[in-house]
Scaffold this active site. Structure first.
Site, mmCIF file in Angstrom:
data_model
loop_
_atom_site.group_PDB
_atom_site.id
_atom_site.type_symbol
_atom_site.label_atom_id
_atom_site.label_comp_id
_atom_site.label_asym_id
_atom_site.label_seq_id
_atom_site.Cartn_x
_atom_site.Cartn_y
_atom_site.Cartn_z
ATOM 1 N N SER A 97 0.836 -1.192 0.000
ATOM 2 C CA SER A 97 0.000 0.000 0.000
ATOM 3 C C SER A 97 0.878 1.251 0.000
ATOM 4 C CB SER A 97 -0.951 -0.030 1.216
ATOM 5 O OG SER A 97 -1.924 0.984 1.127
ATOM 6 N N GLU A 190 -1.442 -3.379 -8.120
ATOM 7 C CA GLU A 190 -2.664 -3.570 -7.342
ATOM 8 C C GLU A 190 -3.122 -2.213 -6.859
ATOM 9 O OE1 GLU A 190 -3.284 -3.290 -3.750
ATOM 10 O OE2 GLU A 190 -1.364 -2.309 -3.420
ATOM 11 N N HIS A 259 -4.715 -5.489 -1.363
ATOM 12 C CA HIS A 259 -5.464 -5.120 -0.167
ATOM 13 C C HIS A 259 -6.532 -6.157 0.165
ATOM 14 C CE1 HIS A 259 -3.541 -1.289 -0.986
ATOM 15 N NE2 HIS A 259 -3.949 -0.851 0.185
#
Length: 291
Positions: A97, A190, A259
């Site tokens: 992230s 992602e 995630h």
């Protein structure tokens, strides 16, 4: 194992649950008393977060660093970090992230691999198989190659160094000292909570920045919550396929990272082979040491 909070504020109960998992896996756990500090959407001010990270890097008793969570804030402290100290310590660094920015910085500025993998924000919900896979990388005890399974999108086979992470953070690195280099690389992407048109916009930005010109292959992870009720079509899978198929390189989608609970670790800067026909990504290195 040292725990850092270089981005957003950390939930106490999730942290405790994550620490328990690390201890159960045989790790001693260390964190500063002020790790739970809060400054709005940050885990304390920039000086605190940078000092915490450098303390863990410089402490000879800390063998590796795992980030408590992402959120936002890593890019704010990168100019305050000492790349030479990171290089000298050469410790495993784990996160995803917002931590994508820190992993990109470490790879580009310190010449080190890192581990794009699960943090402590999932607490007790962290998938056991994904945790075991991370532990194999941290200890170097897992057999190589290690294979992640996805879905074929474009056939072919390629080997190269992995670069990637959060698509948003990849785009944000462009023009910075830690801008990512895709020449001969396998790009893994992602993201979370972005509407399909925003994903499209980022992909077009990467194209305009030349990031697709000498790419070896692409692996697509999970795009959690990337939908738009107002414009349900094209969905995010279609947007990604339409943007990437014309590149003519091997592409695998549906890889188990991002995630989501089942978030498998992979080495930022490490070598891998991707097979767009079988839908497999074979990791040839763990994310520890020089890139």
């Amino acid at each position: 194992m040292g725990i850092a909070a270089p981005g957003g504020p950390v939930d106490r109960e999730r942290l405790r649950a994550g620490e328990s998992l690390l201890r159960a896996a045989g790790f001693e756990v260390y964190r500063r008393d002020d790790l739970l500090a809060r400054d709005g959407y940050l885990a304390g001010d920039d000086a605190r977060r940078a000092a915490e990270l450098m303390e863990l890097v410089n402490d000879p008793d800390i063998a590796g660093i795992i980030c408590a969570r992402g959120g936002y804030g890593c890019d704010r402290i990168l100019p305050m970090l000492d790349a030479r100290a990171f290089r000298h310590a050469a410790k495993p660094l784990v996160g995803y992230s917002d931590i994508t920015a820190l992993l990109l910085w470490q790879h580009r500025c310190a010449g080190l691999m890192g581990i794009h993998g699960p943090m402590l924000d999932h607490g007790a919900d962290l998938d056991r198989a994904a945790l075991d896979h991370l532990i194999q990388q941290l200890t170097g005890e897992g057999a190589l190659p290690s294979t992640l399974h996805g879905r074929p999108l474009v056939g072919g086979r390629a080997t190269g160094r992995i670069i990637g992470g959060s698509l948003t953070l990849l785009a944000a690195s462009i023009g910075s000292p830690w801008e990512f280099d895709t020449r001969g690389a396998i790009l893994l992407i992602e993201d979370v909570g972005e509407r399909p048109y925003r994903i499209d916009r980022i992909l077009q930005q990467l194209r305009a920045a030349g990031k697709f010109k000498r790419l070896a292959a692409v692996g697509v992870g999970n795009f959690e919550g990337c939908m738009d009720e107002r414009y349900p079509q094209p969905d995010v899978d279609t947007v990604i396929a339409n943007a990437l198929r014309p590149l003519g390189v091997p592409i695998v989608s549906g890889l188990p990272f991002g995630h989501v609970k089942v978030n498998y670790a992979w080495p930022m800067g490490g070598r891998a082979t991707i097979d767009g026909t079988s839908g497999e990504l074979q990791l040839l290195e763990w994310g520890v040491g020089s890139s």
